[in-house]
Design a protein around this motif. Structure first.
Motif, PDB file in Angstrom:
ATOM      1  N   LYS A  28       2.772 -17.869  -4.486  1.00  0.00           N
ATOM      2  CA  LYS A  28       3.882 -17.455  -5.347  1.00  0.00           C
ATOM      3  C   LYS A  28       4.279 -16.016  -5.038  1.00  0.00           C
ATOM      4  O   LYS A  28       5.459 -15.692  -4.924  1.00  0.00           O
ATOM      5  N   GLU A  29       3.269 -15.133  -4.916  1.00  0.00           N
ATOM      6  CA  GLU A  29       3.543 -13.729  -4.620  1.00  0.00           C
ATOM      7  C   GLU A  29       4.207 -13.587  -3.250  1.00  0.00           C
ATOM      8  O   GLU A  29       5.128 -12.793  -3.087  1.00  0.00           O
ATOM      9  N   LEU A  67      11.449 -13.491  -0.936  1.00  0.00           N
ATOM     10  CA  LEU A  67      12.742 -13.524  -1.618  1.00  0.00           C
ATOM     11  C   LEU A  67      13.289 -12.106  -1.780  1.00  0.00           C
ATOM     12  O   LEU A  67      14.482 -11.866  -1.543  1.00  0.00           O
ATOM     13  N   GLU A  68      12.429 -11.167  -2.171  1.00  0.00           N
ATOM     14  CA  GLU A  68      12.863  -9.772  -2.317  1.00  0.00           C
ATOM     15  C   GLU A  68      13.325  -9.204  -0.978  1.00  0.00           C
ATOM     16  O   GLU A  68      14.350  -8.514  -0.915  1.00  0.00           O
ATOM     17  N   ALA A  70       6.035 -15.879  -1.710  1.00  0.00           N
ATOM     18  CA  ALA A  70       7.398 -16.392  -1.836  1.00  0.00           C
ATOM     19  C   ALA A  70       8.292 -15.367  -2.541  1.00  0.00           C
ATOM     20  O   ALA A  70       9.448 -15.156  -2.141  1.00  0.00           O
ATOM     21  N   LYS A  71       7.729 -14.722  -3.564  1.00  0.00           N
ATOM     22  CA  LYS A  71       8.487 -13.701  -4.289  1.00  0.00           C
ATOM     23  C   LYS A  71       8.791 -12.525  -3.367  1.00  0.00           C
ATOM     24  O   LYS A  71       9.915 -12.005  -3.358  1.00  0.00           O
ATOM     25  N   ALA A  72       7.794 -12.089  -2.583  1.00  0.00           N
ATOM     26  CA  ALA A  72       8.000 -10.981  -1.648  1.00  0.00           C
ATOM     27  C   ALA A  72       9.040 -11.347  -0.601  1.00  0.00           C
ATOM     28  O   ALA A  72       9.911 -10.530  -0.253  1.00  0.00           O
ATOM     29  N   GLN A  75      16.675 -10.654  -0.215  1.00  0.00           N
ATOM     30  CA  GLN A  75      17.701 -10.027  -1.050  1.00  0.00           C
ATOM     31  C   GLN A  75      18.029  -8.628  -0.525  1.00  0.00           C
ATOM     32  O   GLN A  75      19.196  -8.228  -0.481  1.00  0.00           O
ATOM     33  N   GLU A  88      -1.399 -18.681  -6.572  1.00  0.00           N
ATOM     34  CA  GLU A  88      -0.883 -17.385  -7.022  1.00  0.00           C
ATOM     35  C   GLU A  88      -0.452 -16.545  -5.820  1.00  0.00           C
ATOM     36  O   GLU A  88       0.616 -15.909  -5.846  1.00  0.00           O
TER      37      GLU A  88
END
Length: 151
Positions: A52-53, A59-60, A55-57, A63, A49
Motif C-alpha cells: 500500500k505504501e 501515485l505521489e 503504491a501510494k509513493a 502526480q 501494508e
C-alpha cells in the motif's frame, strides 16, 4: 478432573513411552504451527501494508511528474508567447526603421539637390564677382587714367 487425568495416564501407560512422546510431538507441532500461522499472518499484513505504501509513493511520484509536466508546458507556452511578442516588436521596429530610412533617404536626396543648387548659385556668384572685379579694375584704370590726366 484429577481422576480423569490419572485414568488417562494409566490407559496411556499401557502403550509405552512412544505414546507419550507422540503426544508430546503432536502438542509441540500444534504450538509451533499456531505460532507459525500467527507469524505468517503478521508478515502478510506487513507485506500488504508495504505494498500500500509503495503504491501510494508511486501515485505521489506520478502526480508530481504530471504536475511538473504541466508546469513545464505552462512555462513553454509562456516562453512561446513572449517570443511571439518579441518577434512582433522586432517586426514593428523594422517597419519603423525602414520608414525612417526612407525618410532619411528622401531628406538626403533633397540635401544633395539643395547643395547642387547652392553650388551652382555659388559658381554663378563667383563668376559674377569675377566679372564685377574685372569691371572694377577697368573703372579703376579709367579713373586713374582720368585722374592722371587732370593732374
Amino acid at each position: 478432573m484429577d481422576e480423569a487425568a490419572v485414568e488417562f495416564v494409566r490407559t496411556a501407560g499401557g502403550y509405552g513411552p512412544e505414546w507419550f512422546l507422540g503426544l508430546m510431538f503432536v502438542g509441540v507441532a500444534a504450538i509451533f504451527g499456531w505460532r507459525l500461522l500467527a507469524h505468517l499472518d503478521k508478515r502478510s499484513e506487513r507485506q500488504a501494508e508495504l505494498e500500500k505504501e509503495k503504491a501510494k509513493a508511486e501515485l505521489e511520484i506520478e502526480q508530481q511528474r504530471e504536475q511538473r509536466k504541466a508546469e513545464e508546458a505552462k512555462a513553454h507556452a509562456e516562453h512561446e508567447r513572449e517570443m511571439a511578442e518579441i518577434k512582433g516588436q522586432m517586426v514593428e521596429a523594422m517597419h519603423e526603421s525602414n520608414a525612417l530610412m526612407g525618410a532619411l533617404k528622401t531628406l538626403m536626396e533633397q540635401v544633395v539637390v539643395s547643395n547642387e543648387a547652392l553650388h551652382n548659385d555659388l559658381k554663378l556668384s563667383q563668376s559674377g564677382s569675377h566679372q564685377l572685379q574685372q569691371d572694377m579694375k577697368e573703372v579703376k584704370q579709367q579713373v586713374n587714367f582720368l585722374y592722371a590726366k587732370e593732374i
